[in-house]
Design an enzyme around this catalytic site. Structure first.
Site, short mmCIF file in Angstrom:
data_model
loop_
_atom_site.label_atom_id
_atom_site.label_comp_id
_atom_site.label_asym_id
_atom_site.label_seq_id
_atom_site.Cartn_x
_atom_site.Cartn_y
_atom_site.Cartn_z
N ARG A 108 -11.45 16.70 7.27
CA ARG A 108 -12.32 17.00 6.11
C ARG A 108 -13.74 17.28 6.59
O ARG A 108 -14.20 16.67 7.55
CB ARG A 108 -12.32 15.83 5.13
N ASN A 136 0.87 -1.17 0.00
CA ASN A 136 0.00 0.00 0.00
C ASN A 136 0.91 1.22 0.00
O ASN A 136 1.49 1.58 1.02
CB ASN A 136 -0.88 -0.04 1.26
#
Ligand code: ADP
Length: 398
Positions: free
Chosen positions: A241, A7
């Protein structure tokens, strides 16, 4: 039969080596600060202590070389030759509309992932760097791409088209894509297994709540709606966010403060969310502690998050007509008893009732609803790496 899962971020790289015979993790680790001063690799052989090695790691190729060296290390390694690695699985964030499933990587796939770079400018280039470096170092070993967006490609058009001029969809592919697909897929499957039913017969709302969060409606094993969208900002309140907002407020702020798009984007991605509302930080543990000590903005951030989760669960129950389970996963979902309790308050209308004592569980699989709750509420630790390893084995190893 060993499969390596990679990843790759822009300056970091996580890896796990699986023995697919029993799906055991043999080793895992993290390369940090690639291309930045102070780079290092942390390597853990299962059952042993973590080892940290400082090294100059200017790029992803050097990072992967170091990972392979650690896996081969005679003292702490887990393989004796690279030939033991039968295949490599890569997490790739954005597969656009092209990939509804994982694929073996060839030049055509590389080109298609490259085409998706404008849709995920921070993630896809880093993912590609990892893939290319691995292909150079192990050209004979099959590489598989597993996309964060793929699971959501089953959404019906009315769930993914936005109410803006249709040309933007047709010409620019502006639509809801959704993310965290591998995680939603894993926990929804696991929920069906825990219910003792085929995935096709089960409707689940999966709540992946971490630094980044998304909630998905999984109907009969497939995603039919999800709270993240074209980008990674909408849905519930996240670490930094903002979650769902009225888009006109951006225009208002930009005009009022004379901001350019880049600055506005920074505000929405990095200065908002739990961090922006609480004024404390993005780590929920700190915010929970401050709320307990009477900090009003910390309590407000917590309430904004939980209210959002509650609304999405209700909305997705409506979207699917019936639900069998609600699943909590990722850092917050697996660990925050407070968030689960607040999010599941007053859900008897839906047939879901949280058992306060069972809700004390952290970080392990458990059913936390009352015995008579029609809708089961579950905690299921996610395991994206295992999904990547399984897909890689299935596609690349005959
Ligand atoms: P990422 O999206 O970066 O993978 P994670 O899934 O690791 O993030 O989730 C990180 C979040 O989980 C942080 O906000 C952290 O505070 C929260 N978290 C982790 N452990 C706990 C805990 N015991 N109680 C509350 N929140 C927790």
């Amino acid at each position: 039969m060993k499969v390596l899962v990679i990843n790759c971020g822009s300056s970091s790289l996580k890896y796990q080596l699986f023995d697919m015979k029993n799906e055991d993790v043999l080793a895992k680790g993290l390369v940090e600060r690639i291309g930045i001063e102070g780079s290092r690799i942390k390597h853990v052989k299962t059952g042993e202590q973590e080892r940290v090695k400082e090294a100059e790691i200017p790029d992803h190729k050097v990072a992967i070389k170091l990972v392979l060296d650690c896996l081969l290390d005679c003292g702490h390694g887990v393989i004796s030759s690279l030939e033991e690695l039968r295949a490599v699985g890569h997490r790739v964030v954005h597969g656009g509309e092209k990939f509804a499933h994982s694929v073996v990587i060839d030049q055509e796939v590389l080109d298609a992932v490259e085409e998706c770079v404008p849709l995920a400018p921070l993630h896809n280039p880093a993912n590609l760097m990892g893939v290319r470096a691995m292909m150079e170092l192990m050209p004979e070993t099959p590489q598989v791409a597993v996309f964060d967006t793929a699971f959501h490609q089953t959404m019906p058009k009315h769930a993914y088209v936005y109410g803006i001029p249709y040309d933007y969809y047709e010409k620019d592919r502006i639509r809801r894509y959704g993310f965290h697909g591998t995680s939603h897929y894993y926990v929804a499957r696991r929920a069906a297994e825990l219910l003792g039913k085929p995935a096709e017969d089960v409707n689940v709302v999966t709540c992946h709540l971490g630094n980044g969060s998304s909630i998905t409606a999984v109907k009969g094993g497939v995603s039919v709606d999800t709270s993240l969208g074209f980008g990674t900002v909408p849905g519930v309140l996240m670490g930094t966010r903002c979650g769902d907002i009225d888009p006109t407020l951006m225009l208002y702020i930009m005009e009022k403060d004379n901001l350019d798009a880049k600055t506005m984007s920074h505000i929405l991605h990095k200065e908002s969310g739990i961090h922006g509302v609480s004024g404390i930080g993005s780590d929920l543990r700190d915010v929970e502690e401050a709320a307990e000590n009477g900090n009003e903005r910390a309590a407000l951030a917590l309430n904004l998050l939980c209210y959002g989760v509650r609304k999405y669960i209700g909305a997705y129950a409506a979207a699917m007509g019936r639900i069998d389970a609600i699943v909590f996963t990722a850092g917050i979902g697996e660990n925050s008893t407070t968030v689960r309790a607040l999010a599941c308050e007053d859900m008897e209308y839906l047939g879901a009732s949280l058992d306060k004592s069972k809700n004390g569980v952290r970080g392990k699989e458990a059913v936390i609803s009352t015995d008579d709750s029609d809708v089961k509420i579950m905690v299921i630790p996610t395991n994206e790496e295992l999904v990547i390893a399984r897909d890689t084995k299935e596609l690349a190893i005959s």
